[in-house]
Design a protein around this motif. Sequence first.
Motif, PDB file in Angstrom:
ATOM      1  N   ARG A  95       0.796  -1.233   0.000  1.00  0.00           N
ATOM      2  CA  ARG A  95       0.000   0.000   0.000  1.00  0.00           C
ATOM      3  C   ARG A  95       0.824   1.276   0.000  1.00  0.00           C
ATOM      4  O   ARG A  95       0.289   2.354  -0.239  1.00  0.00           O
ATOM      5  CB  ARG A  95      -0.970  -0.025   1.165  1.00  0.00           C
ATOM      6  CG  ARG A  95      -2.027  -1.101   0.987  1.00  0.00           C
ATOM      7  CD  ARG A  95      -3.043  -1.093   2.119  1.00  0.00           C
ATOM      8  NE  ARG A  95      -3.881  -2.267   2.081  1.00  0.00           N
ATOM      9  CZ  ARG A  95      -5.060  -2.311   1.465  1.00  0.00           C
ATOM     10  NH1 ARG A  95      -5.530  -1.257   0.849  1.00  0.00           N
ATOM     11  NH2 ARG A  95      -5.753  -3.425   1.490  1.00  0.00           N
ATOM     12  N   ALA A  96       2.120   1.183   0.256  1.00  0.00           N
ATOM     13  CA  ALA A  96       2.967   2.378   0.179  1.00  0.00           C
ATOM     14  C   ALA A  96       3.181   2.813  -1.271  1.00  0.00           C
ATOM     15  O   ALA A  96       3.566   3.947  -1.530  1.00  0.00           O
ATOM     16  CB  ALA A  96       4.315   2.107   0.851  1.00  0.00           C
ATOM     17  N   VAL A  97       2.915   1.906  -2.212  1.00  0.00           N
ATOM     18  CA  VAL A  97       3.059   2.189  -3.643  1.00  0.00           C
ATOM     19  C   VAL A  97       1.689   2.625  -4.171  1.00  0.00           C
ATOM     20  O   VAL A  97       0.676   1.970  -3.872  1.00  0.00           O
ATOM     21  CB  VAL A  97       3.566   0.935  -4.400  1.00  0.00           C
ATOM     22  CG1 VAL A  97       3.595   1.166  -5.892  1.00  0.00           C
ATOM     23  CG2 VAL A  97       4.928   0.517  -3.873  1.00  0.00           C
ATOM     24  N   ARG A 102       0.959  -0.146  -8.641  1.00  0.00           N
ATOM     25  CA  ARG A 102       0.785  -1.555  -8.240  1.00  0.00           C
ATOM     26  C   ARG A 102       0.046  -2.321  -9.321  1.00  0.00           C
ATOM     27  O   ARG A 102       0.406  -3.447  -9.657  1.00  0.00           O
ATOM     28  CB  ARG A 102       0.022  -1.657  -6.918  1.00  0.00           C
ATOM     29  CG  ARG A 102       0.891  -1.462  -5.719  1.00  0.00           C
ATOM     30  CD  ARG A 102       0.131  -1.701  -4.442  1.00  0.00           C
ATOM     31  NE  ARG A 102      -0.574  -0.472  -4.099  1.00  0.00           N
ATOM     32  CZ  ARG A 102      -1.776  -0.410  -3.554  1.00  0.00           C
ATOM     33  NH1 ARG A 102      -2.437  -1.502  -3.270  1.00  0.00           N
ATOM     34  NH2 ARG A 102      -2.327   0.736  -3.271  1.00  0.00           N
ATOM     35  N   ARG A 103      -1.013  -1.716  -9.859  1.00  0.00           N
ATOM     36  CA  ARG A 103      -1.802  -2.360 -10.911  1.00  0.00           C
ATOM     37  C   ARG A 103      -0.893  -2.683 -12.105  1.00  0.00           C
ATOM     38  O   ARG A 103      -0.956  -3.789 -12.654  1.00  0.00           O
ATOM     39  CB  ARG A 103      -2.943  -1.442 -11.325  1.00  0.00           C
ATOM     40  CG  ARG A 103      -3.883  -2.061 -12.333  1.00  0.00           C
ATOM     41  CD  ARG A 103      -5.026  -1.123 -12.719  1.00  0.00           C
ATOM     42  NE  ARG A 103      -6.002  -1.057 -11.645  1.00  0.00           N
ATOM     43  CZ  ARG A 103      -6.266   0.042 -10.926  1.00  0.00           C
ATOM     44  NH1 ARG A 103      -5.619   1.169 -11.174  1.00  0.00           N
ATOM     45  NH2 ARG A 103      -7.163   0.015  -9.985  1.00  0.00           N
ATOM     46  N   SER A 104      -0.049  -1.758 -12.486  1.00  0.00           N
ATOM     47  CA  SER A 104       0.868  -1.967 -13.609  1.00  0.00           C
ATOM     48  C   SER A 104       1.835  -3.113 -13.323  1.00  0.00           C
ATOM     49  O   SER A 104       2.085  -3.972 -14.188  1.00  0.00           O
ATOM     50  CB  SER A 104       1.637  -0.676 -13.885  1.00  0.00           C
ATOM     51  OG  SER A 104       2.556  -0.869 -14.919  1.00  0.00           O
ATOM     52  N   GLY A 123      -9.968 -11.377 -11.313  1.00  0.00           N
ATOM     53  CA  GLY A 123      -9.198 -10.358 -10.625  1.00  0.00           C
ATOM     54  C   GLY A 123     -10.015  -9.659  -9.569  1.00  0.00           C
ATOM     55  O   GLY A 123     -11.222  -9.858  -9.467  1.00  0.00           O
ATOM     56  N   MET A 124      -9.331  -8.851  -8.789  1.00  0.00           N
ATOM     57  CA  MET A 124      -9.987  -8.035  -7.778  1.00  0.00           C
ATOM     58  C   MET A 124      -9.470  -6.624  -7.976  1.00  0.00           C
ATOM     59  O   MET A 124      -8.280  -6.364  -7.819  1.00  0.00           O
ATOM     60  CB  MET A 124      -9.668  -8.527  -6.377  1.00  0.00           C
ATOM     61  CG  MET A 124      -9.961  -7.525  -5.305  1.00  0.00           C
ATOM     62  SD  MET A 124     -11.325  -7.778  -4.188  1.00  0.00           S
ATOM     63  CE  MET A 124     -11.518  -9.481  -3.968  1.00  0.00           C
ATOM     64  N   ASP A 125     -10.359  -5.747  -8.356  1.00  0.00           N
ATOM     65  CA  ASP A 125     -10.011  -4.337  -8.553  1.00  0.00           C
ATOM     66  C   ASP A 125     -10.963  -3.544  -7.669  1.00  0.00           C
ATOM     67  O   ASP A 125     -12.104  -3.305  -8.040  1.00  0.00           O
ATOM     68  CB  ASP A 125     -10.160  -3.957 -10.023  1.00  0.00           C
ATOM     69  CG  ASP A 125      -9.573  -2.591 -10.333  1.00  0.00           C
ATOM     70  OD1 ASP A 125      -9.046  -1.939  -9.415  1.00  0.00           O
ATOM     71  OD2 ASP A 125      -9.645  -2.193 -11.504  1.00  0.00           O
ATOM     72  N   ALA A 126     -10.495  -3.204  -6.492  1.00  0.00           N
ATOM     73  CA  ALA A 126     -11.325  -2.491  -5.519  1.00  0.00           C
ATOM     74  C   ALA A 126     -10.635  -1.198  -5.105  1.00  0.00           C
ATOM     75  O   ALA A 126     -10.001  -1.135  -4.048  1.00  0.00           O
ATOM     76  CB  ALA A 126     -11.588  -3.386  -4.307  1.00  0.00           C
ATOM     77  N   PRO A 127     -10.724  -0.167  -5.956  1.00  0.00           N
ATOM     78  CA  PRO A 127     -10.055   1.095  -5.622  1.00  0.00           C
ATOM     79  C   PRO A 127     -10.484   1.658  -4.269  1.00  0.00           C
ATOM     80  O   PRO A 127      -9.679   2.260  -3.564  1.00  0.00           O
ATOM     81  CB  PRO A 127     -10.458   2.033  -6.763  1.00  0.00           C
ATOM     82  CG  PRO A 127     -10.891   1.144  -7.871  1.00  0.00           C
ATOM     83  CD  PRO A 127     -11.401  -0.112  -7.232  1.00  0.00           C
ATOM     84  N   GLU A 128     -11.748   1.426  -3.895  1.00  0.00           N
ATOM     85  CA  GLU A 128     -12.220   1.918  -2.593  1.00  0.00           C
ATOM     86  C   GLU A 128     -11.495   1.249  -1.428  1.00  0.00           C
ATOM     87  O   GLU A 128     -11.414   1.806  -0.338  1.00  0.00           O
ATOM     88  CB  GLU A 128     -13.745   1.741  -2.452  1.00  0.00           C
ATOM     89  CG  GLU A 128     -14.227   0.304  -2.365  1.00  0.00           C
ATOM     90  CD  GLU A 128     -14.380  -0.430  -3.700  1.00  0.00           C
ATOM     91  OE1 GLU A 128     -14.872  -1.574  -3.662  1.00  0.00           O
ATOM     92  OE2 GLU A 128     -14.005   0.104  -4.763  1.00  0.00           O
ATOM     93  N   ASN A 129     -10.942   0.057  -1.666  1.00  0.00           N
ATOM     94  CA  ASN A 129     -10.159  -0.661  -0.646  1.00  0.00           C
ATOM     95  C   ASN A 129      -8.660  -0.563  -0.916  1.00  0.00           C
ATOM     96  O   ASN A 129      -7.874  -1.220  -0.246  1.00  0.00           O
ATOM     97  CB  ASN A 129     -10.557  -2.137  -0.595  1.00  0.00           C
ATOM     98  CG  ASN A 129     -11.961  -2.325  -0.110  1.00  0.00           C
ATOM     99  OD1 ASN A 129     -12.482  -1.522   0.663  1.00  0.00           O
ATOM    100  ND2 ASN A 129     -12.605  -3.383  -0.574  1.00  0.00           N
TER     101      ASN A 129
END
Length: 147
Positions: A95-97, A102-104, A123-129
């Motif tokens: 999470r520091a990145v 991170r996605r890339s 996949g899991m794409d949860a920008p809110e988390n």
Amino acid sequence: MEWQLVIDCREPSRLVGFWAEALRYRPQPPPDGHATWRDWYLSIGIPPDELGDGDCLDRLEDPTGAGPRIWFQPVPEPKSMKNRLHIDLKVGGGRAVPLPERRSRVDAEATRLVDLGARVLGGMDAPENDHYSVQLADPEGNEFCVV
């Protein structure tokens, strides 16, 4: 205490090749005095009919010595259900990145693994988390995640 990860599979040498590349591990050499793992297994009394054909290439080790050894145990039956335990390949940086970076990183690693024989499951794409991951399966269908 020492420990190793054991993965049941039908074709150990196939998974050794995949996971060696995926984890940047290397095949574990047979014990001293033995040209192959098959020679070693025979020397300790394992019957030839339990070994199948080939040199029994079925073990990996971390070249740095930091990670666990992995043994690919041959079993007669194919994988039939979801894993109860899986490997997470942590390439994103945590999470520091920033999430886009991170996605890339995760997508690049997932692409590399697909090129090696993995299959994307989802996949899991949860920008809110603040989370992104890709779930894949190795060549025998064992699930793992890139995070």
